[in-house]
Design an enzyme around this catalytic site. Structure first.
Site, short mmCIF file in Angstrom:
data_model
loop_
_atom_site.label_atom_id
_atom_site.label_comp_id
_atom_site.label_asym_id
_atom_site.label_seq_id
_atom_site.Cartn_x
_atom_site.Cartn_y
_atom_site.Cartn_z
N GLU A 54 0.83 -1.21 0.00
CA GLU A 54 0.00 0.00 0.00
C GLU A 54 0.87 1.26 0.00
OE1 GLU A 54 -3.09 0.05 -0.44
OE2 GLU A 54 -3.75 -2.00 0.04
N ARG A 95 -17.87 -0.43 6.04
CA ARG A 95 -19.05 -1.07 5.44
C ARG A 95 -19.63 -2.11 6.37
NH1 ARG A 95 -18.15 -4.50 1.95
NH2 ARG A 95 -15.90 -4.28 1.88
#
Ligand code: PCA
Length: 192
Positions: free
Chosen positions: A79, A89
């Site tokens: 990343e 979510r």
């Protein structure tokens, strides 16, 4: 020996296994010039990062590398960035589901990872395993951990990074066998 603190997560979102900890715990204690300290952390906002920082205070690593599962990805992905947002979510493993909160109120919008993500992705591909740099660690617990660590060690010699890994074969498609995920981590560690 150079000291590396490397972490993996527990299962989350109804999963029974998390390949990130399975792979981290399967690593040898030494990789090239690196001595590894392995740590399992819970998929819980705030707590996961606190545990990493606590262990880092004791172990004094030169590099902290966290590993997490990114279901749906078909490659190992170092990343590049962590953002100052918590937006979930699904609830974390403590039942907490933040919507658009800051990781660190008043902190910068984002930090670049301080490990060589391009070289790591290349080294993993050279080992015959699919890999690519990712420009988003999401806004769930993995991003939370990376942001918190980069914020804590900003302006210091301690470097930090994150690698997302695919599911295991028993978790469905797309996936990567455990031994390949382990080999990918070894290849990435060697170029830290
Ligand atoms: N992956 C999640 C959190 C824990 C994990 O392994 C994420 O990508 O945020």
């Amino acid at each position: 020996m150079r000291r590396l603190l490397i972490t993996g997560f527990d299962p989350f979102g109804g999963g029974t296994v998390n390949p990130s900890w399975e792979a981290v715990k399967s690593l040898p204690d030494r990789v090239g010039e690196w001595e590894l300290c392995k740590l399992a952390i819970p998929t819980v906002f705030g707590t996961a990062a606190e545990l990493v920082l606590k262990r880092a205070e004791e172990f004094r690593p030169e590099v902290i590398l966290c590993v997490g599962l990114a279901g749906g990805r078909d490659a190992v992905t170092p990343e590049r960035i962590a953002v100052n947002i918590r937006d979930a979510r699904i609830p974390d493993n403590a039942g907490y589901q933040p919507c658009g909160e800051f990781v660190v109120p008043g902190g910068p919008a984002a930090y670049f990872s301080t490990v060589p993500v391009t070289e790591m992705a290349r080294a993993i591909r050279d080992a015959g395993i699919p890999a690519a740099v990712s420009n988003t660690a999401g806004t769930f617990v993995c991003n939370d951990v990376l942001y918190t660590i980069l914020n804590r060690y900003a302006g210091t010699e301690v470097r930090a990074g994150f690698i997302h890994v695919p599911r295991l074969p028993e978790q469905g498609e797309p996936n990567l066998p455990l031994e390949k995920t382990v080999a990918a981590l070894i290849a990435a560690i060697k170029v830290l």
